[in-house]
Design a protein around this motif. Structure first.
Motif, short mmCIF file in Angstrom:
data_model
loop_
_atom_site.label_atom_id
_atom_site.label_comp_id
_atom_site.label_asym_id
_atom_site.label_seq_id
_atom_site.Cartn_x
_atom_site.Cartn_y
_atom_site.Cartn_z
N GLU A 1 -10.88 -7.49 3.49
CA GLU A 1 -11.31 -8.62 2.65
C GLU A 1 -10.18 -9.64 2.49
O GLU A 1 -10.40 -10.85 2.59
CB GLU A 1 -11.77 -8.11 1.29
CG GLU A 1 -12.99 -7.22 1.31
CD GLU A 1 -14.27 -7.97 1.65
OE1 GLU A 1 -14.24 -9.22 1.74
OE2 GLU A 1 -15.31 -7.31 1.83
N GLN A 2 -8.97 -9.16 2.25
CA GLN A 2 -7.86 -10.09 2.02
C GLN A 2 -7.53 -10.86 3.29
O GLN A 2 -7.22 -12.05 3.25
CB GLN A 2 -6.63 -9.32 1.51
CG GLN A 2 -5.68 -10.14 0.67
CD GLN A 2 -6.23 -10.45 -0.70
OE1 GLN A 2 -7.28 -11.08 -0.83
NE2 GLN A 2 -5.53 -9.99 -1.73
N SER B 1 -1.72 -4.60 -11.09
CA SER B 1 -1.92 -3.52 -10.12
C SER B 1 -0.80 -2.49 -10.20
O SER B 1 -1.05 -1.28 -10.18
CB SER B 1 -2.00 -4.08 -8.70
OG SER B 1 -3.00 -5.06 -8.59
N ASP C 1 -5.63 -6.96 -5.17
CA ASP C 1 -5.01 -6.03 -4.23
C ASP C 1 -4.08 -5.08 -4.97
O ASP C 1 -4.09 -5.03 -6.19
CB ASP C 1 -4.31 -6.78 -3.09
CG ASP C 1 -3.28 -7.80 -3.57
OD1 ASP C 1 -2.88 -7.74 -4.74
OD2 ASP C 1 -2.88 -8.67 -2.76
N GLU D 1 -9.65 -3.34 1.19
CA GLU D 1 -8.81 -4.41 0.64
C GLU D 1 -8.15 -5.20 1.76
O GLU D 1 -8.09 -6.44 1.73
CB GLU D 1 -7.76 -3.78 -0.27
CG GLU D 1 -6.79 -4.73 -0.92
CD GLU D 1 -5.79 -3.98 -1.78
OE1 GLU D 1 -4.59 -4.06 -1.47
OE2 GLU D 1 -6.21 -3.30 -2.75
N HIS E 1 0.83 -1.21 0.00
CA HIS E 1 0.00 0.00 0.00
C HIS E 1 0.86 1.26 0.00
O HIS E 1 0.49 2.27 -0.61
CB HIS E 1 -0.95 -0.02 1.18
CG HIS E 1 -2.06 -1.02 1.01
ND1 HIS E 1 -3.04 -1.21 1.96
CD2 HIS E 1 -2.35 -1.87 -0.01
CE1 HIS E 1 -3.88 -2.14 1.53
NE2 HIS E 1 -3.48 -2.55 0.34
#
Length: 255
Positions: free
Chosen positions: A227-228, A111, A139, A224, A84
């Motif tokens: 959920e991951q 990504s 992601d 993200e 991130h």
């Protein structure tokens, strides 16, 4: 171990993902190395543009599935944290970033390309965003960047069905911004980066901050993580990893 190779081309710094034996798959040390090199580039006033590419004729095969294991939510969040930071540095770090894509950009490789300011792709390259094949959610901010690049319909087609997208189609829908002959993506990216490097750096940095300034990206990165972290604990993810390692078709059960 060398994970990122750095080279200088006048005011442009080239960062090369350098794990050719793993097709430049991004494990946690590689994420951290990329984050650190991007931060150095953004903080260096002599660097007016960055080119991101991969060694050995491949851009990036995605996250390193062999390094992934089911983990507690806090561990998954720690795994995502340097990634991130990479997304934030590219999206809003103030320095234009051009991706030079040869071979394959898969999963996290898509990504990384999609968050860049300009994507040059070789005409024989392809993009694959089939995160569902291993039981994970996209992601690296892809659920934010991809619809902004290609629109909701094309993004859903890539993310929910997982079909490979050839370079010509990527260019047509806006995932790639320019095409180059096979083997020529880096040269074309350097030429594009030189154009950005010639502009007033403070003005360019301000434009990037405004373009990434709404908090939609931050909300997406937080969602993200949640959920991951949940998906890492599922049987389907364990099956996806096993199928990947065994080079077989996964048998998902929805649990």
């Amino acid at each position: 171990m060398r994970l990122i190779t750095v080279s200088e081309h006048e005011a442009t710094r080239v960062l090369t993902l350098d794990r050719p034996e793993a097709r430049n798959a991004i494990d946690v040390p590689a994420r951290e190395a990329l984050r650190d090199e991007l931060r150095r580039a953004v903080d260096d006033p002599a660097v007016r543009a960055v080119v991101l590419t991969g060694a050995g004729g491949t851009f990036c095969a995605g996250g390193d599935v062999r390094s992934m294991e089911g983990a507690a939510p806090d561990t998954v969040r720690a795994r995502l944290a340097p990634l991130h930071d990479v997304v934030r540095l590219i999206a809003a770090g103030g320095t234009p970033v051009v991706a030079a894509v040869e071979g394959t950009a898969a999963g996290l490789g898509v990504s990384l390309a999609a968050v860049c300011d300009h994507v040059v792709t070789a005409e024989d390259a392809r993009f694959v965003a089939a995160f569902g094949r291993i039981g994970l959610v996209p992601d690296g901010g892809l659920l934010w960047t991809l619809p902004r690049r290609v629109g909701s319909g094309a993004a859903r087609d890539m993310l929910l069905f997982g079909a490979p997208v050839p370079a010509s189609r990527a260019y047509e829908i806006g995932l790639a911004d320019s095409l180059a002959p096979p083997g020529g993506a880096l040269d074309a990216a350097l030429e594009r980066a030189a154009g950005a490097a010639a502009l007033a750096p403070l003005a360019v940095a301000a434009a990037k901050r405004v373009l990434a300034g709404d908090d939609g990206l931050e909300r997406l990165l937080e969602a993200e993580c949640a959920e991951q972290a949940a998906l890492f604990a599922t049987a389907d993810f364990a099956e996806g990893r096993a199928a990947f390692a065994g080079r077989r078709t996964p048998r998902f059960e929805g649990r």
